[in-house]
Scaffold this motif. Structure first.
Motif, PDB file in Angstrom:
ATOM      1  N   SER A 158      70.030  31.665  11.320  1.00  0.00           N
ATOM      2  CA  SER A 158      69.660  30.606  12.261  1.00  0.00           C
ATOM      3  C   SER A 158      70.775  29.576  12.420  1.00  0.00           C
ATOM      4  O   SER A 158      70.675  28.669  13.245  1.00  0.00           O
ATOM      5  CB  SER A 158      68.370  29.930  11.792  1.00  0.00           C
ATOM      6  N   GLY A 159      71.844  29.719  11.631  1.00  0.00           N
ATOM      7  CA  GLY A 159      72.993  28.831  11.798  1.00  0.00           C
ATOM      8  C   GLY A 159      72.785  27.466  11.177  1.00  0.00           C
ATOM      9  O   GLY A 159      71.673  27.069  10.826  1.00  0.00           O
ATOM     10  N   GLY A 160      73.888  26.751  11.041  1.00  0.00           N
ATOM     11  CA  GLY A 160      73.814  25.384  10.548  1.00  0.00           C
ATOM     12  C   GLY A 160      73.879  25.236   9.043  1.00  0.00           C
ATOM     13  O   GLY A 160      73.938  24.127   8.539  1.00  0.00           O
ATOM     14  N   PHE A 161      73.848  26.346   8.296  1.00  0.00           N
ATOM     15  CA  PHE A 161      73.987  26.252   6.838  1.00  0.00           C
ATOM     16  C   PHE A 161      74.548  27.566   6.304  1.00  0.00           C
ATOM     17  O   PHE A 161      74.595  28.572   7.002  1.00  0.00           O
ATOM     18  CB  PHE A 161      72.648  25.914   6.174  1.00  0.00           C
ATOM     19  N   TRP A 162      75.022  27.517   5.067  1.00  0.00           N
ATOM     20  CA  TRP A 162      75.586  28.692   4.422  1.00  0.00           C
ATOM     21  C   TRP A 162      74.725  29.024   3.221  1.00  0.00           C
ATOM     22  O   TRP A 162      74.802  28.369   2.195  1.00  0.00           O
ATOM     23  CB  TRP A 162      77.031  28.431   3.984  1.00  0.00           C
ATOM     24  N   GLY A 163      73.885  30.026   3.340  1.00  0.00           N
ATOM     25  CA  GLY A 163      73.018  30.412   2.223  1.00  0.00           C
ATOM     26  C   GLY A 163      73.624  31.563   1.447  1.00  0.00           C
ATOM     27  O   GLY A 163      74.491  32.277   1.932  1.00  0.00           O
ATOM     28  N   GLY A 164      73.133  31.751   0.232  1.00  0.00           N
ATOM     29  CA  GLY A 164      73.607  32.850  -0.595  1.00  0.00           C
ATOM     30  C   GLY A 164      73.031  34.181  -0.147  1.00  0.00           C
ATOM     31  O   GLY A 164      72.011  34.223   0.537  1.00  0.00           O
ATOM     32  N   VAL A 165      73.699  35.276  -0.525  1.00  0.00           N
ATOM     33  CA  VAL A 165      73.157  36.585  -0.165  1.00  0.00           C
ATOM     34  C   VAL A 165      73.043  37.556  -1.335  1.00  0.00           C
ATOM     35  O   VAL A 165      72.302  38.520  -1.260  1.00  0.00           O
ATOM     36  CB  VAL A 165      73.965  37.291   0.948  1.00  0.00           C
ATOM     37  N   GLY A 166      73.756  37.323  -2.424  1.00  0.00           N
ATOM     38  CA  GLY A 166      73.736  38.289  -3.524  1.00  0.00           C
ATOM     39  C   GLY A 166      72.409  38.333  -4.257  1.00  0.00           C
ATOM     40  O   GLY A 166      72.054  39.337  -4.848  1.00  0.00           O
ATOM     41  N   GLU A 167      71.676  37.236  -4.218  1.00  0.00           N
ATOM     42  CA  GLU A 167      70.501  37.142  -5.074  1.00  0.00           C
ATOM     43  C   GLU A 167      69.144  37.008  -4.376  1.00  0.00           C
ATOM     44  O   GLU A 167      68.168  37.581  -4.852  1.00  0.00           O
ATOM     45  CB  GLU A 167      70.670  35.939  -6.017  1.00  0.00           C
ATOM     46  N   PRO A 168      69.049  36.238  -3.287  1.00  0.00           N
ATOM     47  CA  PRO A 168      67.709  35.851  -2.811  1.00  0.00           C
ATOM     48  C   PRO A 168      66.748  37.011  -2.582  1.00  0.00           C
ATOM     49  O   PRO A 168      65.568  36.900  -2.930  1.00  0.00           O
ATOM     50  CB  PRO A 168      68.000  35.116  -1.495  1.00  0.00           C
ATOM     51  N   THR A 169      67.220  38.118  -2.018  1.00  0.00           N
ATOM     52  CA  THR A 169      66.260  39.168  -1.648  1.00  0.00           C
ATOM     53  C   THR A 169      65.709  39.946  -2.837  1.00  0.00           C
ATOM     54  O   THR A 169      64.699  40.635  -2.694  1.00  0.00           O
ATOM     55  CB  THR A 169      66.875  40.169  -0.641  1.00  0.00           C
ATOM     56  N   ILE A 170      66.361  39.834  -3.996  1.00  0.00           N
ATOM     57  CA  ILE A 170      65.812  40.526  -5.171  1.00  0.00           C
ATOM     58  C   ILE A 170      64.365  40.097  -5.383  1.00  0.00           C
ATOM     59  O   ILE A 170      63.492  40.906  -5.706  1.00  0.00           O
ATOM     60  CB  ILE A 170      66.603  40.183  -6.450  1.00  0.00           C
ATOM     61  N   ALA A 171      64.127  38.814  -5.173  1.00  0.00           N
ATOM     62  CA  ALA A 171      62.833  38.229  -5.517  1.00  0.00           C
ATOM     63  C   ALA A 171      61.673  38.806  -4.721  1.00  0.00           C
ATOM     64  O   ALA A 171      60.537  38.805  -5.201  1.00  0.00           O
ATOM     65  CB  ALA A 171      62.883  36.715  -5.323  1.00  0.00           C
ATOM     66  N   VAL A 172      61.920  39.268  -3.522  1.00  0.00           N
ATOM     67  CA  VAL A 172      60.797  39.781  -2.725  1.00  0.00           C
ATOM     68  C   VAL A 172      60.588  41.282  -2.900  1.00  0.00           C
ATOM     69  O   VAL A 172      59.604  41.832  -2.409  1.00  0.00           O
ATOM     70  CB  VAL A 172      60.939  39.438  -1.215  1.00  0.00           C
ATOM     71  N   ALA A 173      61.490  41.938  -3.623  1.00  0.00           N
ATOM     72  CA  ALA A 173      61.337  43.382  -3.812  1.00  0.00           C
ATOM     73  C   ALA A 173      60.050  43.722  -4.582  1.00  0.00           C
ATOM     74  O   ALA A 173      59.195  44.447  -4.060  1.00  0.00           O
ATOM     75  CB  ALA A 173      62.571  43.964  -4.492  1.00  0.00           C
ATOM     76  N   PRO A 174      59.893  43.199  -5.807  1.00  0.00           N
ATOM     77  CA  PRO A 174      58.674  43.601  -6.540  1.00  0.00           C
ATOM     78  C   PRO A 174      57.363  43.160  -5.876  1.00  0.00           C
ATOM     79  O   PRO A 174      56.451  43.987  -5.764  1.00  0.00           O
ATOM     80  CB  PRO A 174      58.853  42.953  -7.917  1.00  0.00           C
ATOM     81  N   PRO A 175      57.237  41.913  -5.420  1.00  0.00           N
ATOM     82  CA  PRO A 175      55.918  41.554  -4.874  1.00  0.00           C
ATOM     83  C   PRO A 175      55.564  42.326  -3.603  1.00  0.00           C
ATOM     84  O   PRO A 175      54.386  42.655  -3.406  1.00  0.00           O
ATOM     85  CB  PRO A 175      56.018  40.047  -4.602  1.00  0.00           C
ATOM     86  N   ALA A 176      56.535  42.625  -2.761  1.00  0.00           N
ATOM     87  CA  ALA A 176      56.214  43.398  -1.553  1.00  0.00           C
ATOM     88  C   ALA A 176      55.658  44.761  -1.952  1.00  0.00           C
ATOM     89  O   ALA A 176      54.662  45.237  -1.392  1.00  0.00           O
ATOM     90  CB  ALA A 176      57.455  43.553  -0.668  1.00  0.00           C
ATOM     91  N   VAL A 177      56.292  45.380  -2.950  1.00  0.00           N
ATOM     92  CA  VAL A 177      55.826  46.697  -3.393  1.00  0.00           C
ATOM     93  C   VAL A 177      54.476  46.574  -4.104  1.00  0.00           C
ATOM     94  O   VAL A 177      53.568  47.382  -3.878  1.00  0.00           O
ATOM     95  CB  VAL A 177      56.878  47.370  -4.309  1.00  0.00           C
ATOM     96  N   LEU A 178      54.328  45.577  -4.941  1.00  0.00           N
ATOM     97  CA  LEU A 178      53.053  45.406  -5.666  1.00  0.00           C
ATOM     98  C   LEU A 178      51.896  45.176  -4.697  1.00  0.00           C
ATOM     99  O   LEU A 178      50.791  45.700  -4.896  1.00  0.00           O
ATOM    100  CB  LEU A 178      53.150  44.239  -6.651  1.00  0.00           C
ATOM    101  N   ASN A 179      52.157  44.415  -3.659  1.00  0.00           N
ATOM    102  CA  ASN A 179      51.097  44.176  -2.682  1.00  0.00           C
ATOM    103  C   ASN A 179      50.767  45.449  -1.901  1.00  0.00           C
ATOM    104  O   ASN A 179      49.602  45.681  -1.537  1.00  0.00           O
ATOM    105  CB  ASN A 179      51.484  43.031  -1.741  1.00  0.00           C
ATOM    106  N   ALA A 180      51.776  46.283  -1.689  1.00  0.00           N
ATOM    107  CA  ALA A 180      51.520  47.570  -1.029  1.00  0.00           C
ATOM    108  C   ALA A 180      50.744  48.493  -1.969  1.00  0.00           C
ATOM    109  O   ALA A 180      49.870  49.253  -1.533  1.00  0.00           O
ATOM    110  CB  ALA A 180      52.841  48.218  -0.612  1.00  0.00           C
ATOM    111  N   ILE A 181      51.061  48.416  -3.258  1.00  0.00           N
ATOM    112  CA  ILE A 181      50.326  49.231  -4.239  1.00  0.00           C
ATOM    113  C   ILE A 181      48.841  48.834  -4.241  1.00  0.00           C
ATOM    114  O   ILE A 181      47.953  49.687  -4.302  1.00  0.00           O
ATOM    115  CB  ILE A 181      50.933  49.077  -5.654  1.00  0.00           C
ATOM    116  N   PHE A 182      48.597  47.545  -4.143  1.00  0.00           N
ATOM    117  CA  PHE A 182      47.196  47.104  -4.065  1.00  0.00           C
ATOM    118  C   PHE A 182      46.529  47.682  -2.826  1.00  0.00           C
ATOM    119  O   PHE A 182      45.397  48.199  -2.882  1.00  0.00           O
ATOM    120  CB  PHE A 182      47.091  45.576  -4.059  1.00  0.00           C
ATOM    121  N   ALA A 183      47.242  47.617  -1.707  1.00  0.00           N
ATOM    122  CA  ALA A 183      46.662  48.158  -0.472  1.00  0.00           C
ATOM    123  C   ALA A 183      46.358  49.644  -0.628  1.00  0.00           C
ATOM    124  O   ALA A 183      45.352  50.149  -0.119  1.00  0.00           O
ATOM    125  CB  ALA A 183      47.632  47.918   0.691  1.00  0.00           C
TER     126      ALA A 183
END
Ligand code: FES
Ligand code: FES
Lengths: 718, 159
Positions: free
Chosen positions: A674-699
């Motif tokens: 979205s521009g206007g800032f410089w966010g990190g990329v090496g780490e942030p997405t790790i955090a959503v890997a397990p919960p997305a899968v766990l929520n799919a496992i529940f489904a």
């Protein structure tokens, strides 16, 4: 910067072209590799007569592409032709001697780019201004009539041109401009483009020299055994028993908690060490086990005292008055970084000076550690930085550097290469902290969330590593993803997030993604539970909670749209969704999984979105996102460090299982900068890997998994 | 100690070493060939993969005395210029490596796979390339192996 800092070229590890056009960035004797023909434009770039642009890099390359990204930033402002761009590390002692002109060398927290971006771009822009000025002077025209592009200065009215290589020497004599404007995003030519990495070729043919590959004249090799119980001490060892084994030269104590064998070859040192009788003083923790630690943390879930992250409204009253209450307890284990290159460092102690060859996430810290261990002044240390065979936060710590120097000090005059066995590495980490969380939510009669309380209990990284950074007993790092700035559900009217700090004797540290990992699992799985309790679609439900967090919402919507949330899937395939913010970026993911009746999980597809503000190199961001899912899914599926008798139980990749290619889902990266800032990329997405899968496992199964890894759970379903 | 004659990358090399020493350490420490990496020492990670008579083999768990009659190929000898094997070409095209530490082993495992199965399926790849990559480059490894297969098979040909 007000003056040109002329620096002796021989201090630099110079990038040198090798056969095949690759870039050799390992240790080569700096004196011989030095190229005095280059012209320094400020401190960040050197331009050679053949137009080669060497960009200096202060951070560390550990696979995350920072070397290339930083070079892109400088080269873009410089208007350099990317084909001519190379990179070289700034030696830590040169940084130190120049009052840290190149800034912080620490490479962690996804800061490689985002924390350097302003000053490295200014460095590039200054170089460009100097080139223009030099060309204008040569042509005797106003600088304003000149433009740059592709490493060429053009005098617009006449069309005359000068290559950078032709005027760099003149430009270098000019003062470095102080007050310089960087480009606007619309003017970027390299930033945002998928240029090729600068460091690939030598990784394809075995030529890249990691620290573990260092070979020096007269070098000896060391293997080390540290107290198996964390915090234990070395009592005694019987060197006579192994003195006659092949290659063995010395057996030496290291600090007060380890012993090392020094031999001609490392394999000999390691073999002899295995036969060395050692007695340890285990201290008071020799009986601690995982069950005790779990009980200790569990007590914290309801403790009165807790450090507060944020609070608004009256959670207690709102929960008491809720039409429906949802409550769950989650937990995650200790995890090891398991960089594929084990900890190692080569050190030489001679004539009161120390030299080290190291893969480190923080060159400055390596220098300081070497000086301390050697008992020498900072100015008497040289650090040769090598590319890292993985860092993930582990190589920000300098324990292995200290040990190498302590050993070398006992064998002065010869370089000593210390390599940890994988077993030593696995059992002496700075582990991802163990935590549990009690999550409580209140719903009104319409299914709206009226209150949320997240109570963490568990270990604090700051308390262990840098207690001086604790503020009134609060470790804000423990709340990553949950601070006011990061938390995506600020619209919840009554909110409390707190932490009962429960420290164990197990060393903890920054593990790629740090506490966003655990916190995101707790929050995103729990929000899914609450949505279910409210009878609402998990995506719709989140949207209603994100009214005050448009950036979070935009990424969530982007992945939902790409994944086709709500559209039919093949039979037996189910979706899960999660979002988070951390390290300055906003992320979300949708996972598609199936679980066979017997309980075999298949992750088919991941759609991962990130808004990191500006994207420096889209392909490298995608590579980081793909890799981050491997990291996160390893933690979900199989990895854990357990404790027995005060020590780590898992000793190698047979017991500490990590993800392999066969389990790799298809990862689609969605970039929504979205521009206007410089966010990190090496780490942030790790955090959503397990919960997305766990929520799919529940489904898929109706089963809520609240503790990791999945190997402890039976996913079979009717 | 014993004097062993080894055939490595088409060259004959003599080493004076205990025949029980794993090939990995003979390569790295006795012969100074550091392209082959140490990751676990227990045949789990694959960082040490070399070819023994064309077969991908984990050299950390292979006594050097058992391979003195074999042809050994290491990453340094995979292609004459270090970048022209189809796997290397495809690896560069897909920018597979992150830290790169596992890649010598990944490349050697993949090259052996391609030699055995010129047009491997995803299942073949999952079966034969079991090396650990902590940086998580698996997606690109898969894609690059398919690319390498296309580069290897003559147009229109099917294995
Ligand atoms: S080092 Fe040989 S398989 Fe890991
Ligand atoms: S690229 Fe780093 S371990 Fe594979």
């Amino acid at each position: 910067m007000t003056h040109v800092m002329k620096l002796s070229r021989r201090f630099f590890l110079t990038a040198s072209a090798v056969a095949g056009g690759g870039l050799s960035l390992g240790w080569t004797a700096p004196a011989s590799a030095a190229d005095t023909a280059g012209a320094e434009l400020g401190i960040w770039a050197v331009i050679h007569p053949d137009d080669t642009v060497v960009v200096r890099i202060a951070r560390s390359e550990m696979g995350q592409g920072t070397l290339t990204g930083l070079a892109q930033l400088v080269a873009d402002e410089l208007d350099a032709d990317w084909r001519f761009v190379k990179a070289e590390y700034v030696a830590p002692e040169v940084n130190l001697a120049n009052k840290r002109a190149w800034g912080d060398m620490s490479t962690g927290g996804s800061r490689g780019i985002r924390a350097s971006v302003e000053y490295v771009r200014k460095g590039g822009a200054a170089g460009r201004a100097m080139l223009i000025q030099a060309a204008a002077a040569k042509w005797a025209v106003p600088a304003t009539e000149c433009s740059t592009g592709m490493s060429v200065v053009t005098h617009k009215p006449t069309g005359r041109t000068l290559r950078y290589g032709e005027i760099a020497a003149e430009a270098a004599k000019l003062p470095v401009p102080d007050d310089i404007k960087v480009k606007t995003p619309a003017e970027w030519k390299l930033i945002g483009r998928g240029v090729k990495r600068l460091d690939t070729v030598d990784k394809l043919n075995g030529k890249l020299t990691y620290a573990i590959d260092v070979q020096l004249p007269d070098m000896l090799n060391a293997a080390i055994a540290q107290s198996p119980v964390f915090g234990g001490k070395l009592k005694s060892f019987d060197a006579a028993k192994i003195k006659s084994m092949p290659g063995v030269r010395f057996v030496v104590p290291v600090d007060d908690n380890a012993v090392a064998v020094v031999a001609d070859k490392w394999y000999q040192a390691k073999t002899a060490l295995a036969a060395l009788p050692v007695v340890w003083d285990e201290g008071k923790n020799g009986n601690v086990d995982s069950a005790q630690i779990a009980a200790f943390l569990k007590e914290g879930l309801d403790a009165k005292e807790a450090a507060l992250a944020q609070e608004h409204g009256d959670v207690t009253a709102a929960l008491a008055g809720a039409a429906k209450k949802v409550e769950s307890v989650y937990g995650t284990p200790f995890l090891h970084h398991a960089t594929l290159e084990p900890m190692n460092c080569t050190a030489k102690f001679a004539d009161g000076k120390v030299e080290v060859w190291v893969s480190s996430q923080n060159g400055d810290a390596s220098l300081a550690a070497a000086a301390e261990a050697g008992g020498v002044k900072l100015a008497d240390v040289k650090v040769h930085k090598h590319h890292l065979g993985g860092g993930f936060g582990r190589r920000g710590q300098q324990d292995y550097v200290k040990q190498a120097v302590l050993i070398a000090k006992q064998v002065p005059g010869r370089p000593i290469k210390l390599i940890w066995t994988r077993e030593e590495d696995m059992t002496h980490g700075f582990y991802r902290p163990i935590t549990q969380a009690k999550m409580s939510a209140g719903l009104d009669a319409q299914g709206n969330v009226t209150a949320l309380h997240a109570r963490l209990s568990g270990q604090s990284i700051l308390a262990y590593l840098m207690p001086q950074r604790m503020e009134n007993g609060v470790d804000m790092i423990a709340f990553q993803g949950w601070t006011k700035e990061e938390f995506g559900y600020m619209a919840i009217p009554n909110l409390r997030i707190d932490h009962a700090v429960r420290n164990t004797h197990v060393p903890v540290g920054f593990w790629r993604g740090v506490n966003t990992n655990q916190n995101s699992i707790y929050m995103e799985c729990f929000i899914d539970e609450v949505a279910h309790a409210a009878g609402k679609d998990p995506l719709e439900f989140r949207r209603t909670l994100m009214a005050k967090n448009p950036k979070h919402l935009a990424v969530l919507n982007a992945v939902a749209e790409r994944a086709g949330w709500g559209t039919p899937l093949p039979k037996g395939v189910y979706r899960g969704i999660a979002q988070n913010a951390g390290f300055g970026s906003y992320v979300a993911a949708v996972a598609e999984v199936s679980v066979s009746p017997k309980g075999e999980l298949t992750i088919h597809r991941i759609v991962a979105g990130t808004d990191c503000g500006y994207v420096v190199n889209p392909d490298q961001v995608a590579a980081q996102v793909e890799g981050s899912f491997v990291f996160g899914l390893s933690a979900l599926l199989t990895s854990e460090i357990t404790i027995e008798k005060g020590r780590a139980v898992e000793t190698n990749f047979d017991s500490y299982q990590v993800m392999r290619l066969a389990s790799m889902p298809k990862v689609e990266t969605v970039l929504v900068p979205s521009g206007g800032f410089w966010g990190g990329v090496g780490e942030p997405t790790i955090a959503v890997a397990p919960p997305a899968v766990l929520n799919a496992i529940f489904a898929a199964t109706g089963k809520r998994i609240r503790t990791l890894p999945l190997t402890h759970h039976d996913l079979s379903h009717a | 100690m014993a004097m062993l004659k080894l055939s490595i990358n088409g060259q004959s090399r003599e080493v004076d070493v205990d025949p029980e020493t794993p090939l990995l350490w003979v390569l790295r420490e006795w012969l100074g060939m550091t392209g082959t990496k140490y990751g676990c020492g227990v045949a789990q990670c694959g960082a040490c993969t070399v070819h023994v008579d064309g077969v991908a083999t984990r050299s950390c768990s292979l006594p050097v005395g058992s391979v003195d009659a074999s042809k050994i190929t290491t990453i340094e000898g995979l292609s004459p210029d270090g970048m022209s094997h189809p796997i290397q070409v495809a690896w560069l095209q897909h920018e597979v490596p992150q830290c790169g530490y596992c890649q010598s082993g990944q490349i050697m495992a993949s090259a052996a796979l391609l030699a055995a199965k010129p047009n491997p399926t995803d299942a073949d790849i999952a079966d034969m390339v079991t090396n650990i990559c902590r940086c998580g480059t698996y997606q690109r490894i898969k894609a690059a192996i398919h690319t390498a297969a296309e580069l290897t098979i003559p147009a229109g040909g099917k294995a």
